[in-house]
Design a protein around this motif. Sequence first.
Motif, PDB file in Angstrom:
ATOM      1  N   UNK A  52       0.849  -1.188   0.000  1.00 13.13           N
ATOM      2  CA  UNK A  52       0.000   0.000   0.000  1.00 13.13           C
ATOM      3  C   UNK A  52       0.886   1.240   0.000  1.00 13.13           C
ATOM      4  N   UNK A  53       0.374   2.363  -0.493  1.00 12.99           N
ATOM      5  CA  UNK A  53       1.172   3.592  -0.483  1.00 12.99           C
ATOM      6  C   UNK A  53       1.362   4.112   0.934  1.00 12.99           C
ATOM      7  N   UNK A  54       2.349   4.972   1.107  1.00 16.74           N
ATOM      8  CA  UNK A  54       2.566   5.606   2.387  1.00 16.74           C
ATOM      9  C   UNK A  54       1.480   6.624   2.672  1.00 16.74           C
ATOM     10  N   UNK A  55       1.448   7.155   3.902  1.00 16.25           N
ATOM     11  CA  UNK A  55       0.420   8.146   4.269  1.00 16.25           C
ATOM     12  C   UNK A  55       0.422   9.345   3.336  1.00 16.25           C
ATOM     13  N   UNK A 169      13.371  13.286   3.579  1.00 14.45           N
ATOM     14  CA  UNK A 169      14.160  12.346   4.377  1.00 14.45           C
ATOM     15  C   UNK A 169      13.530  12.182   5.753  1.00 14.45           C
ATOM     16  N   UNK A 170      13.188  13.295   6.385  1.00 17.06           N
ATOM     17  CA  UNK A 170      12.571  13.247   7.710  1.00 17.06           C
ATOM     18  C   UNK A 170      11.234  12.499   7.669  1.00 17.06           C
ATOM     19  N   UNK A 171      10.419  12.782   6.666  1.00 13.32           N
ATOM     20  CA  UNK A 171       9.104  12.145   6.568  1.00 13.32           C
ATOM     21  C   UNK A 171       9.234  10.641   6.378  1.00 13.32           C
ATOM     22  N   UNK A 172      10.215  10.211   5.608  1.00 15.30           N
ATOM     23  CA  UNK A 172      10.445   8.780   5.401  1.00 15.30           C
ATOM     24  C   UNK A 172      10.738   8.084   6.718  1.00 15.30           C
ATOM     25  N   UNK A 173      11.627   8.662   7.505  1.00 10.63           N
ATOM     26  CA  UNK A 173      12.007   8.038   8.770  1.00 10.63           C
ATOM     27  C   UNK A 173      10.858   8.016   9.760  1.00 10.63           C
ATOM     28  N   UNK A 174      10.075   9.086   9.804  1.00 11.41           N
ATOM     29  CA  UNK A 174       8.956   9.105  10.755  1.00 11.41           C
ATOM     30  C   UNK A 174       7.881   8.099  10.341  1.00 11.41           C
ATOM     31  N   UNK A 175       7.631   7.956   9.044  1.00  9.67           N
ATOM     32  CA  UNK A 175       6.655   6.983   8.569  1.00  9.67           C
ATOM     33  C   UNK A 175       7.073   5.573   8.934  1.00  9.67           C
ATOM     34  N   UNK A 180       6.827   0.580  12.514  1.00  9.64           N
ATOM     35  CA  UNK A 180       7.489  -0.391  13.380  1.00  9.64           C
ATOM     36  C   UNK A 180       6.999  -0.297  14.819  1.00  9.64           C
ATOM     37  N   UNK A 181       6.743   0.906  15.299  1.00 11.23           N
ATOM     38  CA  UNK A 181       6.275   1.049  16.679  1.00 11.23           C
ATOM     39  C   UNK A 181       4.824   0.611  16.828  1.00 11.23           C
ATOM     40  N   UNK A 182       3.989   0.953  15.861  1.00  8.02           N
ATOM     41  CA  UNK A 182       2.586   0.563  15.937  1.00  8.02           C
ATOM     42  C   UNK A 182       2.404  -0.957  15.822  1.00  8.02           C
ATOM     43  N   UNK A 183       3.326  -1.616  15.129  1.00  9.77           N
ATOM     44  CA  UNK A 183       3.222  -3.070  14.956  1.00  9.77           C
ATOM     45  C   UNK A 183       4.021  -3.843  15.992  1.00  9.77           C
ATOM     46  N   UNK A 184       4.718  -3.156  16.888  1.00  4.51           N
ATOM     47  CA  UNK A 184       5.467  -3.834  17.927  1.00  4.51           C
ATOM     48  C   UNK A 184       6.840  -4.310  17.515  1.00  4.51           C
ATOM     49  N   UNK A 185       7.281  -3.944  16.303  1.00  3.86           N
ATOM     50  CA  UNK A 185       8.622  -4.338  15.870  1.00  3.86           C
ATOM     51  C   UNK A 185       9.698  -3.495  16.559  1.00  3.86           C
ATOM     52  N   UNK A 186       9.331  -2.279  16.925  1.00  3.89           N
ATOM     53  CA  UNK A 186      10.121  -1.442  17.814  1.00  3.89           C
ATOM     54  C   UNK A 186       9.294  -1.217  19.075  1.00  3.89           C
ATOM     55  N   UNK A 187       9.931  -0.747  20.143  1.00  7.93           N
ATOM     56  CA  UNK A 187       9.183  -0.383  21.338  1.00  7.93           C
ATOM     57  C   UNK A 187       8.076   0.591  20.958  1.00  7.93           C
ATOM     58  N   UNK A 188       6.884   0.378  21.493  1.00  7.52           N
ATOM     59  CA  UNK A 188       5.759   1.243  21.160  1.00  7.52           C
ATOM     60  C   UNK A 188       6.056   2.675  21.600  1.00  7.52           C
ATOM     61  N   UNK A 189       5.282   3.605  21.048  1.00 12.78           N
ATOM     62  CA  UNK A 189       5.465   5.005  21.439  1.00 12.78           C
ATOM     63  C   UNK A 189       5.318   5.173  22.944  1.00 12.78           C
ATOM     64  N   UNK A 190       4.360   4.459  23.518  1.00  9.52           N
ATOM     65  CA  UNK A 190       4.130   4.570  24.960  1.00  9.52           C
ATOM     66  C   UNK A 190       5.314   4.032  25.740  1.00  9.52           C
ATOM     67  N   UNK A 191       5.811   2.860  25.331  1.00  7.78           N
ATOM     68  CA  UNK A 191       6.960   2.280  26.028  1.00  7.78           C
ATOM     69  C   UNK A 191       8.207   3.143  25.836  1.00  7.78           C
ATOM     70  N   UNK A 192       8.400   3.653  24.605  1.00  7.18           N
ATOM     71  CA  UNK A 192       9.584   4.464  24.328  1.00  7.18           C
ATOM     72  C   UNK A 192       9.579   5.757  25.134  1.00  7.18           C
TER      73      UNK A 192
END
Length: 572
Positions: A52-55, A169-175, A180-192
Motif C-alpha cells: 500500500x502507499x505511504x500516508x 528524508x525526515x518524513x520517510x524516517x517518521x513513517x 514499526x512502533x505501531x506493529x510492535x517491531x520497535x518499542x511502542x510510542x508509549x513504552x519508548x
Amino acid sequence: MTRNFTWCAVVILGMGAMLSSCSKHPQSAKTGMRYNDKYNGGFQVFAKTHPAPGPGLVPIEGGTFVLGGSADQDVTYDYNNVRRRVTVPSFYMDDTEVANVDWLEYLHWLNINYPGDRELYYNALPDTLVWRSPLSYNEPYVDNYLRHPSFQDYPVVGVTWDQAQDYCIWRTDRMNENILRESGKLATWKDASGKGGGKKAPAGGATAAGGSKEPFNTDIYLNGQYKGAGIDGKKMMPDLNPNAKPAQGSKGKPTRPVSMEDGILKQAYRLPSEAEWEYAALGLIGNTENENITDGKMYPWNGMGVRSAKRRTRGLILANFKRGDGDNMGVGGYLNDKADITAPVRSYVPNDFGLFNMAGNVNEWTADTYRQMSFEDVDDFNPFRGNEFKDKRMADAEKGLLAKDKYGRPIKDPAKAGKKKKWSELSVEQQQAATVNNANALPAGIAAAPPAGTPAATTTPAAVAANGEIKSAAAGKPYNPDARGFEDSTSSVLYGVTTLVNDHSKVYKGGSWNDRALWLNPATRRFMNEDDASAEVGFRCAMTMVGATEIHPDSRPHFVERKPKPYKTKAK
C-alpha cells in the motif's frame, strides 16, 4: 469518460509478517529446499504482495505519454519543451501539496529532539520574508502565514528545494518508525516514552547500537545498527537462522529487526521527477479506453477553458490563479476562485488521479535539474535529469557498519566507481578511514568529515587524480558521479557564469495564485536556484512503486501467472 482513480483494490500489506503461503510447505523452485524452515538454514520468504502507499499518497498508474505535448505554444520562447514520447513507471504521489501544519509538525519534531541545536531548527525554517514587497502591504503574511491556525491547511511556501529534500528524508524516517512502533517491531510510542512500564528510551529517540543517543533512521535500522534495550519491540520478527541466539537476558526464541525482504517498510518519500509531475497533472487515465486516448488535455481537467461546465458549479474558476492585472480573486460579493493568495490544499476539484491543485495555488518543485533541451536529451523510460550518484560511507567494512553523522543518518559520498568495488578496494578505503578517525579520536561508527571546501570523495586519496578529476577505484579511469549536466556541450568552466542556468537550477511547474492561466498547462516549465524560495512555490512528495505496475489487474485481460510445480524428492 472521467474516472475518479482512487485505489480501492490495493492489497494492504499490514504487518507484512505473513510468510509465503503459496502452498502448505513453500519451497525453492531451484533447489527444492523448503522456505521458512529453521532446520535447513532458515531462509525466509514472505508473501509477494502489492504494498500500500505511504500516508498521504495515491497511486499513479504509469504509461506512455507525450512529454510537453499539452502545450499549445512556446510560452517563454525558449524552445524548452520539445515534444517527446516517453514512458513513466507507476508511482505514488501526494494528493495535496505539503501544508503549513505538515511543516510545523516537522519543526516541532526537530525542536523536541534537538532542543540545543538552534542551527538545525533555523535552517529548516521557511523564509517568510518571501511575502515582502516594496510596494505591497504583505507584512501580516510574514508574521502569520506559516503559524496562524487560519492558514494551517494552506500550502507551505518560502521553502527551498534543499529544504524540501530534507523534509522528504525526515518524513520517510517518521513513517517507517511509526509502522514499526505501531506493529510492535520497535518499542511502542508509549513504552519508548517511559509511560508503558518498560525501560524509557533516552531523549532523542533511543539508544542505538554503540550507545549513542539518536533518532530512528531507516537506512541505519535496515543495516542492523539500531537495536537493543529500549529499542526492540515485543513483536519482533522470528529469526530462523540456526546461528541466531535469543537476546541477552531473554528466555524466548531468537528474534531480529525487520529487513527489506520482509516487505514491511516503505520506500522513501522524494520529490517527483519533472516527467512524473507532468504525467500526474494531466491525468489522461480518465480519457483512456483500451489504450486509446479519447480526448487530450490542456489542463488537469477536460476542456479548453478554466471554468466549470457542471450545472451546480457552472462558471466557477477551476483553479486558483490570477485572471488578469489586478484580479486575484474576483468581485466582492461573488469571489470567483475564493482566494486572494493561496487556498487550502484540498480546494477545487481533483483531477482523474485524485490529485488536488495540480494547476494553480502554488507552483511545485520537481527533482529535475533544469536544462533547456532536457526533453531531447533524457532517456525515454523514466526520464530524469539530476543524478548525483552517491554511496553510503562505511565506518567498518569488516563488520558492515555504516558511518553516521551527528544526527544518526548515514554519510553519503560521491560514488567513486560505476560498478561494484572489489573487497580488497573496500578494505583499503576502510584502513584509510580508520587512520583519519583515529587521528581525530572519533567514536566508532562516526566518520571524520573532510576539511572545509574539500569534496567528500577526496577523503580517499586514491580517488582523485592530479587534475582533481575523480577516478574509478576499480579501474583507475575517470569517473564523474555528478551526471546532472550529462553531455552538456557548454564549457563546464564558464557554465553558471555566462548564464543563469547551472547544476543548482531546479525545475518547478504548475502555476500559482499569482500567475496567469498560461502557466497552468502541465507542460510549461520554469526554474529557480535550489537555495532560493518564493511565496509562489511549494511542493508535494512522491514515492517509488515497487513490484507490479498495474493498479487494477483484475479489471483487465491478462495472462495468468503460473506457480512453479512442487519438487518431490522421492520418485514414484
